[in-house]
Design an enzyme around this catalytic site. Structure first.
Site: not given
Ligand code: SAH
Ligand code: SF4
Length: 420
Positions: A122, A135, A142, A146, A149, A393
């Site tokens: 996406e 974005c 991934c 996390c 996420c 995000c």
């Molecule tokens: N993998 C990279 C880039 C993609 S994530 C990273 O983690 O930095 C982009 C941003 O969205 C990151 O700061 C991530 O922590 C944040 N993010 C992920 N899940 C989220 C959520 N459920 N609510 C708000 N921010 C979130």
């Molecule tokens: Fe991967 Fe989501 Fe963690 Fe970024 S926040 S490293 S996209 S799992």
């Protein structure tokens, strides 16, 4: 170019094998999208042009591809007609396939894209009064998982190729109608004033002004492809986006940060999200491998190599998890300890189906922000954008969403059949 052998990329604990690149096209033609000038030249030489001709043509092609957004060789008017035909037999200028395009009530747009080998990813466009941010995804899914996420819960993971990464920017320009038309002078004839509903344009007359590598995936686990793609995006003869308008976000892949600084040199955002080992281990499992202090030291080393610029720390606000006054004070202490020229972006947690986490209350977010601010560090709260279309995000999770939709359709049809 079409190496489909597996390559290991690290999972949150063990390496995960993922295909290196897309499967070759069935018609045998080579997709030029994402290639640099020397790579285009190489492809032309391989197809039979001599060195001098290949050099000249690669310059022309680079301009048509990335400055004008042309995909049809017939439109490349400074190439002789037979040459256009010769190219069309051997090459294509591809775009990701659009499976679905959605628009949020706040103007945010999300595209579900499909690669030639049927993998979904996406991209999101976020318009603001003074800028437009795209974005961009770096991987399908991934591996880092996390816990907060949605993307991290996708099972399929593959690195996107430079063509698929640059292809997102190209597609966004297509969709926004931003390619210069006619002669070059017309590129500046943007008549936004005549149409009251026209979106606000930035001073350079473009809606797409900034790029953030914050879509699906961890960009530093697909380092070479992301680097090559961004170099094409920054090239002054093509898309010509300034490195100051590009931000790469990482969850903290320390060994790649110095190379990112030297070889890409864009702004860096680091997903910190917690100030204690216990909580960061839970939120960002990569923390078990690369701890907080080590990460901050790597941040302190980053701008030295690329002309002192501020690092952005991303901090997702999760209720009763990482949002206390003590957390805020510890955040200030850590940033000061490493003397980081930093800013903290507070991101209210964006919920997704199946998560146990909740967003901090607005009062808590405000209190946290004030403490950091009083510590002398800017800590703006990011307004969630595109939540209604799951474009905010951490909400991106295309493949499974689509599957469950298909599944729901099938169930609905079965139910209908049973009723009828
Ligand atoms: N993998 C990279 C880039 C993609 S994530 C990273 O983690 O930095 C982009 C941003 O969205 C990151 O700061 C991530 O922590 C944040 N993010 C992920 N899940 C989220 C959520 N459920 N609510 C708000 N921010 C979130
Ligand atoms: Fe991967 Fe989501 Fe963690 Fe970024 S926040 S490293 S996209 S799992």
């Amino acid at each position: 170019m079409n190496n489909i052998s597996l390559m290991p990329i690290p999972g949150h604990i063990d390496p995960v094998p993922v295909p290196r690149a897309v499967t070759p096209r069935e018609d045998g033609r080579v997709d030029l999208m994402g290639l640099s000038r020397p790579q285009i030249k190489g492809a032309l030489e391989e197809a039979g042009l001599d060195m001098k001709a290949a050099k000249l043509r690669s310059k022309q092609l680079f301009h048509w591809l990335y400055h004008r957004g042309v995909t049809d060789f017939e439109a490349m008017t400074d190439l002789a007609k037979p040459m256009r035909g010769w190219m069309a037999e051997r090459f294509v200028v591809g775009r990701p396939q659009v499976v679905e395009a959605q628009v949020s009530s706040d103007g945010t747009r999300k595209w579900l894209l499909r690669s030639d080998d049927g993998q979904d990813y996406e991209m999101v466009f976020i318009p603001d009064a003074d800028r437009g941010t795209l974005c961009v995804s770096s991987q399908v899914g991934c591996t880092l998982n996390c816990s907060f996420c949605h993307t991290g819960t996708m099972r399929l993971v593959r690195n996107l190729t430079p063509g698929e990464i640059v292809g997102q920017v190209m597609l966004a320009r297509d969709a926004l109608g931003e390619w210069p038309k006619g002669n070059m002078a017309a590129a500046h004839d943007v008549d936004a004033d005549e149409d009251e509903d026209a979106p606000q344009y930035s001073p350079d007359g473009r809606m797409l002004t900034n790029i953030v590598m914050m879509g699906m995936g961890e960009p530093l686990y697909n380092f070479e492809h992301v680097r090559d793609a961004l170099k094409v995006v920054m090239d002054g003869d093509g898309l010509a986006l300034s490195r100051r308008r590009i931000t790469l976000s990482t969850s903290g892949v320390i060994p790649m940060m110095a190379r990112a600084s030297e070889e890409i040199g864009v702004n860096l955002a680091v997903s910190l999200h917690a100030v204690t080992k216990e909580i960061r281990d839970e939120l960002v499992p990569l923390n078990r491998k690369y701890g907080i202090e080590e990460l901050l030291q790597a941040c302190a080393d980053y701008p030295k190599a690329s002309n002192a610029r501020r690092i952005t720390f991303e901090y997702v606000m999760i209720k009763d998890k990482n949002d206390s006054d003590d957390d805020a004070r510890e955040l200030v202490r850590l940033i000061r300890k490493y003397k980081l020229p930093a800013k903290v972006n507070l991101i209210p947690f964006n919920p997704w189906p199946g998560t146990d986490y909740e967003c901090s209350t607005p009062e808590r977010v405000r209190a946290f922000s004030s403490i950091v601010f009083e510590g002398g560090i800017s800590a703006p709260v990011r307004t969630p954008r595109g939540r209604d279309i799951m474009a905010a995000c951490g909400q991106l999770k295309s493949a499974s969403e689509k599957k469950s939709k298909a599944e729901m359709k099938r169930l609905a049809e079965e139910k209908q059949a049973a009723l009828g």
